[in-house]
Design an enzyme around this catalytic site. Structure first.
Site, PDB file in Angstrom:
ATOM      1  N   LYS A  52       0.844  -1.197   0.000  1.00 55.28           N
ATOM      2  CA  LYS A  52       0.000   0.000   0.000  1.00 55.28           C
ATOM      3  C   LYS A  52       0.881   1.250   0.000  1.00 55.28           C
ATOM      4  O   LYS A  52       0.625   2.209  -0.720  1.00 55.28           O
ATOM      5  CB  LYS A  52      -0.948  -0.032   1.210  1.00 55.28           C
ATOM      6  CG  LYS A  52      -2.018  -1.116   1.055  1.00 55.28           C
ATOM      7  CD  LYS A  52      -2.802  -1.437   2.311  1.00 55.28           C
ATOM      8  CE  LYS A  52      -3.726  -2.631   2.022  1.00 55.28           C
ATOM      9  NZ  LYS A  52      -4.541  -3.051   3.159  1.00 55.28           N
ATOM     10  N   GLN A  96      -5.135  -1.754   9.304  1.00 53.67           N
ATOM     11  CA  GLN A  96      -4.984  -3.088   8.722  1.00 53.67           C
ATOM     12  C   GLN A  96      -5.622  -4.136   9.633  1.00 53.67           C
ATOM     13  O   GLN A  96      -5.395  -4.140  10.846  1.00 53.67           O
ATOM     14  CB  GLN A  96      -3.485  -3.373   8.501  1.00 53.67           C
ATOM     15  CG  GLN A  96      -3.179  -4.651   7.770  1.00 53.67           C
ATOM     16  CD  GLN A  96      -3.597  -4.630   6.294  1.00 53.67           C
ATOM     17  OE1 GLN A  96      -3.757  -3.580   5.684  1.00 53.67           O
ATOM     18  NE2 GLN A  96      -3.791  -5.806   5.735  1.00 53.67           N
ATOM     19  N   ASP A 119     -11.387   2.513   3.420  1.00 52.06           N
ATOM     20  CA  ASP A 119     -11.630   1.074   3.398  1.00 52.06           C
ATOM     21  C   ASP A 119     -13.115   0.755   3.192  1.00 52.06           C
ATOM     22  O   ASP A 119     -13.473  -0.396   2.976  1.00 52.06           O
ATOM     23  CB  ASP A 119     -11.193   0.472   4.742  1.00 52.06           C
ATOM     24  CG  ASP A 119     -10.116  -0.575   4.578  1.00 52.06           C
ATOM     25  OD1 ASP A 119      -9.832  -0.960   3.436  1.00 52.06           O
ATOM     26  OD2 ASP A 119      -9.580  -1.000   5.606  1.00 52.06           O
TER      27      ASP A 119
END
Ligand code: GUN
Length: 283
Positions: A52, A96, A119
């Site tokens: 990422k 995460q 997200d």
């Protein structure tokens, strides 16, 4: 042999489009900024977070990685999220997953400012998804849709079966397919005669986290098979949720693991970060 849905090539095309869009406003001197928070030292998570960060660098985005020890207290993590929420350099925040067991992921995700929820997992974003309103979509399901779209695989009117019902993949995936006018069934660990249900599908999306779960006899001849799973096998090799070797000859199109859905997730995260930046800077 089936058409191989190449996530490496397709994600490049998505990233190139983002780069083009960004080029038009780069002169204003503002940068999209992404903060990635990783708690603990799960090896797979470390790899994903690294990718990422690299994707941000290659687009010229600003990125920050916050790595916290696995015993981090909830209050510490919540404080970090508050700091990132009010940091103008940061347009997107990604925590995460999975988090260590003592941290409640729902509570953590809800602490993220919904405008920075790249997200698409905040209840506000999920509500927008179900309401059919614009908003950030979960990166992996959005990546699957972008991959199908790239290969012009029709979805409208088709029978789709999603295997898995997580907040991150299964549920938003099913909803995006409904939005695209598919007829959708969600299967999960309690589904009876799961093989028979999967066999009805024109499009199978496997996201259950069980290596090689989808076998050839479960798949209808000519089905499109999308494999979201990434499982590390005892021999160190990666396996998807689909028994690729056995299923591929029956499928009309199939994603490989690796090189299928994985790179698409990263590309759509960059898209979400860029969109969040545009929204927040009113460009
Ligand atoms: N862990 C594996 N994939 C993802 C993802 O797309 N987002 C987050 N937050 N965690 C993940």
């Amino acid at each position: 042999m089936p058409l191989i849905l190449d996530g490496n090539a397709t994600s490049k095309a998505v990233l190139e489009q983002i780069a083009k869009d960004y080029d038009r406003i780069k002169a204003k001197g503002l940068k999209p900024g992404l903060a990635v928070v990783l708690v603990g030292d799960d090896p797979a998570s470390i790899v994903y977070v690294g990718r990422k960060k690299k994707a941000c660098e290659s687009l010229g985005f600003y990125s920050e990685e916050h790595r916290l020890p696995k015993e981090t207290l909830e209050t510490t993590l919540l404080q970090l999220i508050q700091t990132l929420n009010s940091d103008p350099k940061i347009n997107g925040i990604l925590v995460q997953l999975p988090l260590p067991g003592h941290l409640n992921p729902q509570k953590i995700i809800e602490a993220i400012d919904p405008r920075k929820d790249v997200d698409g997992m905040h209840p506000f974003s999920l509500g927008k998804l179900v309401a059919g309103l614009p908003g950030p979509r979960s990166c992996t399901p959005a990546g699957v849709m972008a991959l199908l779209d790239h290969y012009k695989i029709p979805v409208a009117g088709k029978r789709a079966v999603v295997i898995g019902r997580s907040i991150m993949v299964g549920k938003p995936m099913a909803q995006l397919l409904v939005e695209a006018n598919a007829t959708v069934t969600i299967c999960h660990s309690k589904t009876q005669k799961i093989g028979e249900v999967i066999h009805e599908a024109d499009l199978v999306v496997a996201a259950i986290g069980k290596p090689r779960f989808v076998k050839a006899d479960m798949v209808k001849e000519g089905a499109v098979v999308v494999d979201v799973g990434i499982n590390r096998m005892p021999d160190g090799k990666l396996a998807g949720d689909v028994d690729f070797e056995a299923v591929a000859p029956k499928a009309s199109a199939i994603t490989p693991v690796p090189g299928g859905v994985g790179p698409m997730t990263i590309a759509l995260l960059m898209r979400n970060t860029y969109e969040a930046f545009i929204q927040q800077t009113s460009l």
